[in-house]
Design an enzyme around this catalytic site. Structure first.
Site, PDB file in Angstrom:
ATOM      1  N   ASP A 162       0.869  -1.168   0.000  1.00  0.00           N
ATOM      2  CA  ASP A 162       0.000   0.000   0.000  1.00  0.00           C
ATOM      3  C   ASP A 162       0.912   1.225   0.000  1.00  0.00           C
ATOM      4  O   ASP A 162       2.095   1.125   0.346  1.00  0.00           O
ATOM      5  CB  ASP A 162      -0.886  -0.037   1.241  1.00  0.00           C
ATOM      6  CG  ASP A 162      -1.675   1.237   1.442  1.00  0.00           C
ATOM      7  OD1 ASP A 162      -2.393   1.642   0.508  1.00  0.00           O
ATOM      8  OD2 ASP A 162      -1.552   1.839   2.521  1.00  0.00           O
ATOM      9  N   ASP A 180      -0.055   5.200   0.901  1.00  0.00           N
ATOM     10  CA  ASP A 180      -0.221   6.169   1.977  1.00  0.00           C
ATOM     11  C   ASP A 180      -0.435   5.472   3.311  1.00  0.00           C
ATOM     12  O   ASP A 180      -1.336   4.652   3.469  1.00  0.00           O
ATOM     13  CB  ASP A 180      -1.410   7.080   1.664  1.00  0.00           C
ATOM     14  CG  ASP A 180      -1.392   8.356   2.491  1.00  0.00           C
ATOM     15  OD1 ASP A 180      -0.361   8.631   3.136  1.00  0.00           O
ATOM     16  OD2 ASP A 180      -2.404   9.074   2.501  1.00  0.00           O
TER      17      ASP A 180
END
Length: 214
Positions: free
Chosen positions: A11, A13
């Protein structure tokens, strides 16, 4: 904890970087422009979801397309307001480029702006533009594995959000959760770490040997 994989999916952020200050600035401005209140935000799930889905939960259908473009423009203009989280740069620098990917709920334009601002240029990127169903649906991570050319069971996912962990687990992948955004009690994963500085990866033939320090 020791894990073995052929490919790693990250992922963005909250996992590789933090855009918290930028997000707060941009969404606050956006909310004022569109008359969205704190109570409106409080009733929906926010972190780890595509902005277009969030906008669709907050506004009438006829306003969604324009409002989604507006928040993307605001965030791209403020992309320099991000910072790499501990361990990110060193960990990625040691990985073969063809063995890892970024799987983000941001648009490709926004993700590239934020990553390039930190000197990160992943060869493989799955963004909101590439999918029809965002996290927690497994589609984003299944697409990431397919783009790298590996089976889901050969991948380990690094995530900071429950919605992203559910996406990876539904795809049949093992998970490492980072406590950068949510408390440990809200995260279910094969391993939990404070950030990527607690992770080391060694290339061993066809495999990546992952060691986490909890």
């Amino acid at each position: 904890m020791k894990l073995q994989a052929r490919a790693l999916l990250f992922d963005n952020d909250g996992t590789l970087m933090s855009s918290l200050r930028s997000v707060r600035r941009c969404w606050t401005r956006w909310a004022v422009e569109y008359g969205v209140t704190e109570a409106d935000f409080a009733r929906i799930e926010l972190h780890g979801r595509p902005s277009a889905e969030i906008v669709a939960d907050l506004l009438p259908p006829e306003k969604v397309a324009e409002a989604a473009r507006r928040i993307e423009d605001l965030e791209v203009a403020d992309a320099e307001g991000t910072e790499a989280l501990p361990g990110t740069v060193a960990l990625l620098a040691g990985l073969p480029a063809e063995r890892w990917a970024v799987v983000t709920s941001a648009t490709r334009r926004l993700a590239r702006a934020r990553l390039s601002g930190l000197g990160l240029h992943p060869r493989t990127l799955v963004a909101a533009d590439d999918i029809t169903r965002g996290k927690p649906d497994p589609e984003p991570y299944l697409l990431g594995a397919a783009k790298l050319g590996f089976a889901p069971g050969d991948c380990v996912v690094f995530e900071d959000a429950p919605v992203g962990l559910r996406s990876a687990q539904a795809a049949g992948m093992r998970t490492v959760a980072l406590t950068t955004t949510y408390p440990r009690a809200e995260l279910t994963a094969d391993a939990l770490v404070p950030d990527l500085s607690a992770v080391s990866v060694q290339v061993s033939g066809d495999f990546l040997e992952i060691v986490t320090e909890d």
